[in-house]
Motif scaffolding. Structure first.
Motif, PDB file in Angstrom:
ATOM      1  N   TRP A  97     -26.857 -14.039 -35.418  1.00  0.00           N
ATOM      2  CA  TRP A  97     -25.832 -13.467 -34.554  1.00  0.00           C
ATOM      3  C   TRP A  97     -24.790 -12.757 -35.404  1.00  0.00           C
ATOM      4  N   GLN A  98     -24.416 -11.563 -34.961  1.00  0.00           N
ATOM      5  CA  GLN A  98     -23.408 -10.807 -35.686  1.00  0.00           C
ATOM      6  C   GLN A  98     -22.330 -10.312 -34.747  1.00  0.00           C
ATOM      7  N   ASN A  99     -21.129 -10.148 -35.288  1.00  0.00           N
ATOM      8  CA  ASN A  99     -19.984  -9.746 -34.475  1.00  0.00           C
ATOM      9  C   ASN A  99     -19.934  -8.233 -34.276  1.00  0.00           C
ATOM     10  N   ALA A 100     -18.866  -7.774 -33.657  1.00  0.00           N
ATOM     11  CA  ALA A 100     -18.727  -6.348 -33.330  1.00  0.00           C
ATOM     12  C   ALA A 100     -18.576  -5.464 -34.550  1.00  0.00           C
ATOM     13  N   LYS A 101     -18.302  -6.051 -35.704  1.00  0.00           N
ATOM     14  CA  LYS A 101     -18.190  -5.290 -36.951  1.00  0.00           C
ATOM     15  C   LYS A 101     -19.454  -5.365 -37.801  1.00  0.00           C
ATOM     16  N   GLY A 102     -20.474  -6.055 -37.276  1.00  0.00           N
ATOM     17  CA  GLY A 102     -21.726  -6.157 -37.998  1.00  0.00           C
ATOM     18  C   GLY A 102     -21.806  -7.321 -38.975  1.00  0.00           C
ATOM     19  N   VAL A 103     -20.814  -8.206 -38.962  1.00  0.00           N
ATOM     20  CA  VAL A 103     -20.798  -9.358 -39.863  1.00  0.00           C
ATOM     21  C   VAL A 103     -21.577 -10.509 -39.235  1.00  0.00           C
ATOM     22  N   VAL A 104     -22.536 -11.060 -39.972  1.00  0.00           N
ATOM     23  CA  VAL A 104     -23.332 -12.180 -39.472  1.00  0.00           C
ATOM     24  C   VAL A 104     -22.500 -13.459 -39.519  1.00  0.00           C
ATOM     25  N   VAL A 105     -22.402 -14.149 -38.373  1.00  0.00           N
ATOM     26  CA  VAL A 105     -21.640 -15.398 -38.307  1.00  0.00           C
ATOM     27  C   VAL A 105     -22.540 -16.621 -38.475  1.00  0.00           C
ATOM     28  N   ALA A 106     -23.820 -16.491 -38.181  1.00  0.00           N
ATOM     29  CA  ALA A 106     -24.786 -17.577 -38.388  1.00  0.00           C
ATOM     30  C   ALA A 106     -26.186 -16.993 -38.256  1.00  0.00           C
ATOM     31  N   LYS A 107     -27.102 -17.479 -39.067  1.00  0.00           N
ATOM     32  CA  LYS A 107     -28.455 -16.923 -39.034  1.00  0.00           C
ATOM     33  C   LYS A 107     -29.359 -17.646 -38.041  1.00  0.00           C
ATOM     34  N   ASP A 108     -29.012 -18.897 -37.702  1.00  0.00           N
ATOM     35  CA  ASP A 108     -29.828 -19.655 -36.758  1.00  0.00           C
ATOM     36  C   ASP A 108     -29.009 -20.820 -36.188  1.00  0.00           C
ATOM     37  N   VAL A 109     -29.600 -21.599 -35.297  1.00  0.00           N
ATOM     38  CA  VAL A 109     -28.890 -22.690 -34.640  1.00  0.00           C
ATOM     39  C   VAL A 109     -28.416 -23.758 -35.627  1.00  0.00           C
ATOM     40  N   PRO A 110     -29.245 -24.206 -36.583  1.00  0.00           N
ATOM     41  CA  PRO A 110     -28.758 -25.189 -37.557  1.00  0.00           C
ATOM     42  C   PRO A 110     -27.548 -24.688 -38.358  1.00  0.00           C
ATOM     43  N   GLU A 111     -27.583 -23.430 -38.790  1.00  0.00           N
ATOM     44  CA  GLU A 111     -26.446 -22.904 -39.543  1.00  0.00           C
ATOM     45  C   GLU A 111     -25.214 -22.781 -38.653  1.00  0.00           C
ATOM     46  N   LEU A 112     -25.416 -22.407 -37.394  1.00  0.00           N
ATOM     47  CA  LEU A 112     -24.298 -22.298 -36.460  1.00  0.00           C
ATOM     48  C   LEU A 112     -23.548 -23.617 -36.346  1.00  0.00           C
ATOM     49  N   HIS A 113     -24.303 -24.713 -36.369  1.00  0.00           N
ATOM     50  CA  HIS A 113     -23.688 -26.033 -36.241  1.00  0.00           C
ATOM     51  C   HIS A 113     -23.528 -26.718 -37.589  1.00  0.00           C
ATOM     52  N   GLY A 114     -23.633 -25.936 -38.661  1.00  0.00           N
ATOM     53  CA  GLY A 114     -23.436 -26.452 -40.009  1.00  0.00           C
ATOM     54  C   GLY A 114     -22.409 -25.605 -40.735  1.00  0.00           C
ATOM     55  N   THR A 115     -22.823 -25.040 -41.850  1.00  0.00           N
ATOM     56  CA  THR A 115     -21.913 -24.207 -42.638  1.00  0.00           C
ATOM     57  C   THR A 115     -22.048 -22.756 -42.193  1.00  0.00           C
ATOM     58  N   ASN A 116     -21.378 -22.423 -41.108  1.00  0.00           N
ATOM     59  CA  ASN A 116     -21.469 -21.071 -40.564  1.00  0.00           C
ATOM     60  C   ASN A 116     -20.376 -20.174 -41.142  1.00  0.00           C
ATOM     61  N   ASN A 117     -20.339 -18.961 -40.667  1.00  0.00           N
ATOM     62  CA  ASN A 117     -19.362 -17.976 -41.139  1.00  0.00           C
ATOM     63  C   ASN A 117     -18.357 -17.630 -40.045  1.00  0.00           C
ATOM     64  N   LEU A 118     -18.039 -18.608 -39.207  1.00  0.00           N
ATOM     65  CA  LEU A 118     -17.058 -18.400 -38.149  1.00  0.00           C
ATOM     66  C   LEU A 118     -15.656 -18.669 -38.684  1.00  0.00           C
ATOM     67  N   THR A 119     -14.831 -17.651 -38.682  1.00  0.00           N
ATOM     68  CA  THR A 119     -13.440 -17.748 -39.108  1.00  0.00           C
ATOM     69  C   THR A 119     -12.596 -16.915 -38.147  1.00  0.00           C
ATOM     70  N   LYS A 120     -11.303 -16.939 -38.340  1.00  0.00           N
ATOM     71  CA  LYS A 120     -10.434 -16.104 -37.516  1.00  0.00           C
ATOM     72  C   LYS A 120     -10.784 -14.625 -37.675  1.00  0.00           C
ATOM     73  N   GLN A 121     -11.209 -14.243 -38.872  1.00  0.00           N
ATOM     74  CA  GLN A 121     -11.516 -12.834 -39.163  1.00  0.00           C
ATOM     75  C   GLN A 121     -12.900 -12.413 -38.685  1.00  0.00           C
ATOM     76  N   THR A 122     -13.786 -13.371 -38.408  1.00  0.00           N
ATOM     77  CA  THR A 122     -15.142 -13.019 -37.977  1.00  0.00           C
ATOM     78  C   THR A 122     -15.422 -13.352 -36.510  1.00  0.00           C
ATOM     79  N   ALA A 123     -14.676 -14.304 -35.947  1.00  0.00           N
ATOM     80  CA  ALA A 123     -14.871 -14.673 -34.540  1.00  0.00           C
ATOM     81  C   ALA A 123     -14.089 -13.688 -33.670  1.00  0.00           C
ATOM     82  N   LEU A 124     -14.621 -12.473 -33.568  1.00  0.00           N
ATOM     83  CA  LEU A 124     -13.930 -11.360 -32.918  1.00  0.00           C
ATOM     84  C   LEU A 124     -14.287 -11.248 -31.438  1.00  0.00           C
ATOM     85  N   SER A 125     -13.462 -10.532 -30.714  1.00  0.00           N
ATOM     86  CA  SER A 125     -13.756 -10.247 -29.313  1.00  0.00           C
ATOM     87  C   SER A 125     -14.835  -9.176 -29.225  1.00  0.00           C
TER      88      SER A 125
END
Length: 225
Positions: A97-125
């Motif tokens: 999954w990638q945000n509106a700027k093309g930055v990948v926030v997680a590559k799969d479900v395990p990463e999403l619920h583990g060490t993901n890349n969700l931050t204030k700067q990446t969890a965009l509208s």
């Protein structure tokens, strides 16, 4: 410099600006088309009464289509409780999954619920905008999830989904912090999907209650295809 020369220069400048604008617009449309994750810029406006999962998904779909992210099936990251309970992690597809700027926030479900890349700067509208967090006015970092940290539904009698997303009065909904920031350094305070339940003087599920603790009835949306 003659008037004819000045006119030619002006025309060239206008044409160049138009080409630049078209290029910028094209890039924005391309990014929107590739987007597979966003936080809703707005909720339905009735607190945690989202019209159930169907209504929540419709909100994701509507906002995605409004910015050109068409041709995808969008789902809200929400769990439900009780008979036939649904796990949020089972609703969002396989990734990445990638945000509106093309930055990948997680590559799969395990990463999403583990060490993901969700931050204030990446969890965009869906518009590519940063969601206000702790320290901003107003704070909007409380995102509705109804989920445990591993993306599963809550068991037991305690309401954590505001009546399976149908109540705007009594109940409680589990919230996550989109900016990964809270009152302390504990894991819940930094959790994107399971920080604390909603609460408030109107029962815990109203729009005013959600705003009172730093939220706005916003959702995480994921493209499942």
């Amino acid at each position: 410099m003659t008037g004819k020369t000045l006119t030619l220069i002006a025309s060239t400048a206008v044409a160049s600006a138009a080409v630049l604008s078209l290029g910028t617009t094209g890039a924005a449309h391309a990014q929107a088309a590739a987007m597979t994750f966003f936080i809703t810029s707005s909720g339905p406006g009735k607190g945690a009464d989202l019209g159930g999962l169907t209504g929540a998904d419709a909100q994701c779909q509507k906002l995605a289509q409004a910015v050109g992210a068409t041709g995808k099936t969008w789902r809200a990251y929400l769990s439900t409780q009780g008979q036939g309970a649904v796990n949020a992690k089972d609703r969002v597809g396989k990734g990445p999954w990638q945000n509106a700027k093309g930055v990948v926030v997680a590559k799969d479900v395990p990463e999403l619920h583990g060490t993901n890349n969700l931050t204030k700067q990446t969890a965009l509208s869906e518009k590519g905008e940063v969601i206000n967090g702790r320290g901003d006015t107003p704070n909007r970092h409380d995102i509705l999830t109804g989920s445990q940290a591993d993306g599963t539904a809550f068991t037991g009698a305690d309401d954590r989904t505001c009546g399976n997303w149908t109540s705007s009065t009594q109940g409680a909904a589990m919230l996550g912090h989109s900016d990964r920031t809270g009152l302390d350094e504990s894991a819940p305070a930094k959790s994107w999907n399971a920080s604390h339940p909603s609460r408030g003087v109107e029962g815990g599920c109203s729009q005013a209650d959600l705003k009172s603790t730093g939220g706005d009835g916003l959702l995480y949306c994921f493209a499942v295809n």
